[in-house]
Design a protein around this motif. Sequence first.
Motif, short mmCIF file in Angstrom:
data_model
loop_
_atom_site.label_atom_id
_atom_site.label_comp_id
_atom_site.label_asym_id
_atom_site.label_seq_id
_atom_site.Cartn_x
_atom_site.Cartn_y
_atom_site.Cartn_z
N LEU A 125 -8.39 11.14 -7.09
CA LEU A 125 -8.36 10.24 -5.53
C LEU A 125 -9.13 9.18 -5.56
O LEU A 125 -8.62 8.07 -5.33
CB LEU A 125 -9.19 11.52 -4.58
CG LEU A 125 -8.84 10.35 -3.08
CD1 LEU A 125 -7.74 10.23 -2.19
CD2 LEU A 125 -10.40 10.90 -2.20
N MET A 171 1.09 -0.99 0.01
CA MET A 171 0.21 0.05 -0.16
C MET A 171 0.98 1.29 -0.33
O MET A 171 -0.23 2.45 0.09
CB MET A 171 -0.66 0.06 1.50
CG MET A 171 -1.80 -0.93 0.68
SD MET A 171 -3.15 -1.20 2.78
CE MET A 171 -3.79 -0.25 2.79
N GLY A 172 1.97 0.74 0.48
CA GLY A 172 3.34 2.38 0.02
C GLY A 172 2.77 3.24 -1.55
O GLY A 172 3.06 4.38 -1.22
N THR A 231 0.43 -4.13 3.97
CA THR A 231 0.24 -3.02 4.79
C THR A 231 0.92 -1.76 5.44
O THR A 231 1.18 -1.05 6.50
CB THR A 231 -1.16 -3.47 5.56
OG1 THR A 231 0.03 -4.06 6.91
CG2 THR A 231 -2.21 -4.26 5.01
N ALA A 232 2.43 -1.94 4.33
CA ALA A 232 3.48 -1.39 5.83
C ALA A 232 4.48 -1.13 4.30
O ALA A 232 4.24 -1.02 3.61
CB ALA A 232 4.47 -1.80 6.89
N ILE A 267 0.16 4.23 -1.66
CA ILE A 267 -0.86 5.62 -1.85
C ILE A 267 -0.27 7.04 -2.54
O ILE A 267 -0.73 8.12 -2.41
CB ILE A 267 -1.30 5.33 0.12
CG1 ILE A 267 -2.75 6.48 -0.07
CG2 ILE A 267 -1.28 5.29 0.32
CD1 ILE A 267 -3.41 5.76 -1.50
N TRP A 268 1.11 6.92 -1.51
CA TRP A 268 1.90 8.01 -1.59
C TRP A 268 2.12 8.53 -3.04
O TRP A 268 2.30 10.07 -3.47
CB TRP A 268 3.22 8.03 -0.67
CG TRP A 268 3.40 7.85 0.00
CD1 TRP A 268 3.05 7.04 0.63
CD2 TRP A 268 3.77 9.15 1.22
NE1 TRP A 268 3.42 7.19 2.81
CE2 TRP A 268 3.64 8.56 2.68
CE3 TRP A 268 3.81 10.28 0.75
CZ2 TRP A 268 3.47 9.25 3.69
CZ3 TRP A 268 4.14 11.22 2.07
CH2 TRP A 268 4.50 10.66 3.36
N PHE A 316 -7.91 -5.46 5.80
CA PHE A 316 -7.00 -4.65 5.81
C PHE A 316 -6.36 -5.70 6.71
O PHE A 316 -4.90 -5.77 7.17
CB PHE A 316 -6.33 -3.23 6.20
CG PHE A 316 -7.13 -2.31 5.06
CD1 PHE A 316 -6.57 -2.37 4.18
CD2 PHE A 316 -8.22 -1.72 5.54
CE1 PHE A 316 -6.51 -1.83 2.99
CE2 PHE A 316 -8.42 -0.93 4.06
CZ PHE A 316 -8.06 -0.48 2.71
N GLY A 369 -6.44 6.12 -6.03
CA GLY A 369 -6.39 6.17 -4.23
C GLY A 369 -7.44 4.77 -4.80
O GLY A 369 -6.98 3.71 -3.36
N ALA A 424 -0.76 7.95 -4.68
CA ALA A 424 -2.29 9.03 -5.04
C ALA A 424 -1.73 10.04 -5.06
O ALA A 424 -2.47 11.41 -5.48
CB ALA A 424 -3.04 7.78 -4.85
N TYR A 436 -4.68 1.33 -5.52
CA TYR A 436 -3.70 1.27 -5.17
C TYR A 436 -4.19 0.66 -3.45
O TYR A 436 -3.63 0.33 -3.11
CB TYR A 436 -3.03 2.82 -4.36
CG TYR A 436 -2.31 3.39 -6.38
CD1 TYR A 436 -1.82 2.54 -6.93
CD2 TYR A 436 -1.89 4.68 -5.93
CE1 TYR A 436 -1.34 2.87 -8.24
CE2 TYR A 436 -1.20 5.30 -7.30
CZ TYR A 436 -1.30 4.66 -8.57
OH TYR A 436 -0.94 5.14 -9.48
N THR A 437 -5.38 1.28 -3.17
CA THR A 437 -5.52 0.11 -2.26
C THR A 437 -6.62 -1.10 -3.05
O THR A 437 -6.52 -2.24 -1.44
CB THR A 437 -6.84 0.96 -1.86
OG1 THR A 437 -7.18 2.28 -1.85
CG2 THR A 437 -7.89 0.02 -0.39
#
Lengths: 534, 37
Positions: free
Chosen positions: A293, A73-74, A237-238, A76-77, A214, A297, A79, A300-301
């Motif tokens: 978004l 999920m990194g 998730t990190a 997301i940066w 999650f 968004g 996005a 990437y989720t």
Amino acid sequence: MVDTTVFWIFTALYVAMTLFLGYLGYKRTKASEDFMLAGRHIHPWIIGLSYGATFISTSAIVGFGGISALYGMGLIWLAMLNISVGVLLAFVVFGKRTRQLGKRLGAVTFPDLMGKRFSSHFMQYTSAIIVLIAMPLYAAAVLIGGSRFVEATLGVDFNAALIAFAVITALYVTFGGLKAVMYTDAMQAAIMLVGMVVLLFLTFALLGGPTTAFTNLSNLSPAIPESLASKGMVSWTAMPTFGSEIWLTVVTTIIMGVGIGVLAQPQLVVRFMTAKDNKALNRAIPIGGLFILLTTGVVYTVGPLTNVYFMDTLGKISIDAAGNNNVDNIMPLFINSAMPDLFVVVFMLVLLAAAMSTLSAIFHAMGTTAGYDLWSHVKRRRKIEGYSKPSLSANKAGTFVMIVVSVGLAYLMPGSIIARATAMFMGLCACAFLPAFVHGLFSKSPSALAAKLSLGLGGATWFFWTFFVHIKESSILGLSKFLTGHDAILGMPWQVVDPMAIALPVSILALVVGWAYDVMWSKNEVITNGRTAE
Amino acid sequence: MFGIDDPWILAGYALAVGFTLACIIYGWWKRNEMEED
């Protein structure tokens, strides 16, 4: 497997809507300014949707969706940067100045803006040549991506899909110009928005809600393959371990490739010039931000969450389920196997819309560059000096020629080069254009010498590094091997340093040196008013 | 939060949503902005 009849009905409806909106654009295109800049009078919502749809291509959904399934999920940066830099900064800081300058100078294309701002034919022609060399490759990449997808879902022969894809897009771009492009963009953006929001809800429903989904994804950490864990991946998730190989990949791809590369792309810059006034640009910003978004968004989720689904159903993580270690297979496989039949059809339209909206913008930017910046000028300059007026027929002809060139490239270029085309195009735009573009927008008396040095050295450094050092490109382009006998002329770690990391600083440095020289020793080429002799 | 513990991921989401809100607020606030030149 979904009934192909349903696919065909939806595809036919989509094509009919596209061609109708294209026809609407054609009917409203009376003069060359309509064709090139949509009459500088487009509704703010259409500007926001068109900007977003042009920004997000199939590679953002399928390619980066697959990468997020692999690395977590990194992304997301990315996005976050797409929204903060790609929309907010781009519209507020760059967009308004671009619109004002474009209107004041009467500029109608990106190379035209560069040429008029620096009162330099060199800037206009060099920018135009770079656009005409790099953009067809990018167009070919989008064209192939869209056609591969149509081939897989509709069972159509790849060549037939590619020709149909090109012909439909060519029809509305060539005849309807930017009005047709932006009207169809808005419709395509609406399809993308609906598809992505539904995808998020369906994914959460499938996996038991956000918290359960999650939590299960976090608990999958032991399934991370050793090959990824040893390079710094700790969980989906990190973020990867700070400074590790995967951290560097994620962060440099995010910051260098996409975050900066988006600011000086001719097909996006021209969107700012279609606004009637600053009010229109301001009103487009919320639409653009929300669009990015809800598309990036969501991707990437959902991408990382595909691991939970494939582990539940196949006992494998996404990359193993996809086959051939190909991240591009992950999102289509997830949609085809996990989603209801009707949504599979909707998602196909989302990808078709994403590809077509990006492709039409590239076709239009290339066509106006060929038909105005080069063709009209060369023709006129034989008779009279100075800048010519744009011609509608030259633009249409230029657009048609560049579409044919792109389709030809899609057939002729090896797949390995096409795969790198998007990154190459964005990198070259940033290195050749960005420093000079920023200087032109914000300096009260921009230096033509600084801009020429920046464009020339930035572009040349990018070409050198791409052809002779960066192994991902130099090994497939083959020029280094042909001339020196080696795939790259420098060893590690230089071979993995992105061309942008070298050429962009060179481009900035060249601009600063040229500007300082102008300010301190010479006033000859600092522009205060109008055109200097060249 | 929501099964995600890494502060960097949560910060990424917070910033993505935050900048989207900034887009909406800025666009609304400046919806009638007059020209500067």
